[in-house]
Design an enzyme around this catalytic site. Sequence first.
Site, PDB file in Angstrom:
ATOM      1  CB  THR A  18      -0.932  -0.004   1.226  1.00 12.46           C
ATOM      2  OG1 THR A  18      -1.788  -1.138   1.163  1.00 12.46           O
ATOM      3  CG2 THR A  18      -1.780   1.253   1.294  1.00 12.46           C
ATOM      4  CB  THR A  99      -0.234  -3.746   6.382  1.00 13.64           C
ATOM      5  OG1 THR A  99      -1.438  -3.830   5.606  1.00 13.64           O
ATOM      6  CG2 THR A  99       0.297  -2.321   6.365  1.00 13.64           C
ATOM      7  CG  ASP A 100      -3.049  -7.536   3.626  1.00 13.73           C
ATOM      8  OD1 ASP A 100      -3.430  -6.772   4.533  1.00 13.73           O
ATOM      9  OD2 ASP A 100      -3.634  -7.637   2.534  1.00 13.73           O
TER      10      ASP A 100
END
Length: 327
Positions: A18, A99-100
């Site tokens: 992101t 982030t995942d």
Amino acid sequence: MAQAPPPRTVVILGTGGTISGVADDPSDNLGYVTGRLAVGDLIASLPAGAARGLQLESEQIAQVDSKDMSFAIWLDLLKRVAHWSANRNVCGLVISHGTDTLEETAYFLHRVLAADKPVVLTCAMRPASSTLRDGPQNLADAISVAATPGARGVLVACAGVLHAAPNVQKMHTYRLDAFGSGDAGPLGYVEEGRLRSIGPWPLSAQTFDPALLPAPDSWPRVEVLLNHVHADGRLALELMQAGVKGIVVAGTGNGSLSAALEGALALCVSAGIRVLRTTRCATGPLLPSPHDRFDGASGLSAVKARIELMLELMKDATTPGPAAPLW
């Protein structure tokens, strides 16, 4: 006249996520495409003075949404971290990441690196096109940590908070401070470009020679199961038939399993499959009991326990000859 020492260098390795994402509408924080900006673009967006007194080097390792992170990218990242860490002018490294699966990449590096320099993963919860983007400040904070004298280990910097790789988890789907460290708590806080440390640096947990990691398509298959109401164990038996080498089971509470699931996993063990038990609870360690039928993963989450089990299986595997070095 004495020659001036070379500038302290921080290396930034980009993998996408992101933090490099762009949406058509600056007010859209969800409908973006990741990996649109290169790592050089991220550096150009840093707040003024964020790298004062430092030399920045950068490499683009990958451009992926971290939900699509792969073992192959992990190996590429590992090679480049090892390469730059060997440079005496490099005081630390930063990895921009989605982030995942950030906590998984962080834990993998923690387990295979003897990190005597800081390796700081950072991220963003809003895309680079957002009116209120958080990526540039997170990157600046990570650079500050990477340049902190005495810093070491694999770390995560997000929303002004510093976490250690063994403890960090993504705890929220949307908030800017999406990460937590459970009972262990954070290592410190980055405030106006300075780290206020409140915990000890993580010790290296390297017990696996990274040069012996096989090609990504040869890594043992390890899957994660969850205990829940009416868990009948059929998925465990299907995984056994599919030829998995290991199963991590996230039990309820202190790792408890339904009788049916426990029985199915016992059949898996009898077939030579390694089973590692953890908990589906967000925080808290797994407390051992003399009645446990399967090894416990202590305080590891299911996804970190999966990495641990894969590494154990690779370490235990016999190789016909010396492995070719990765670097």
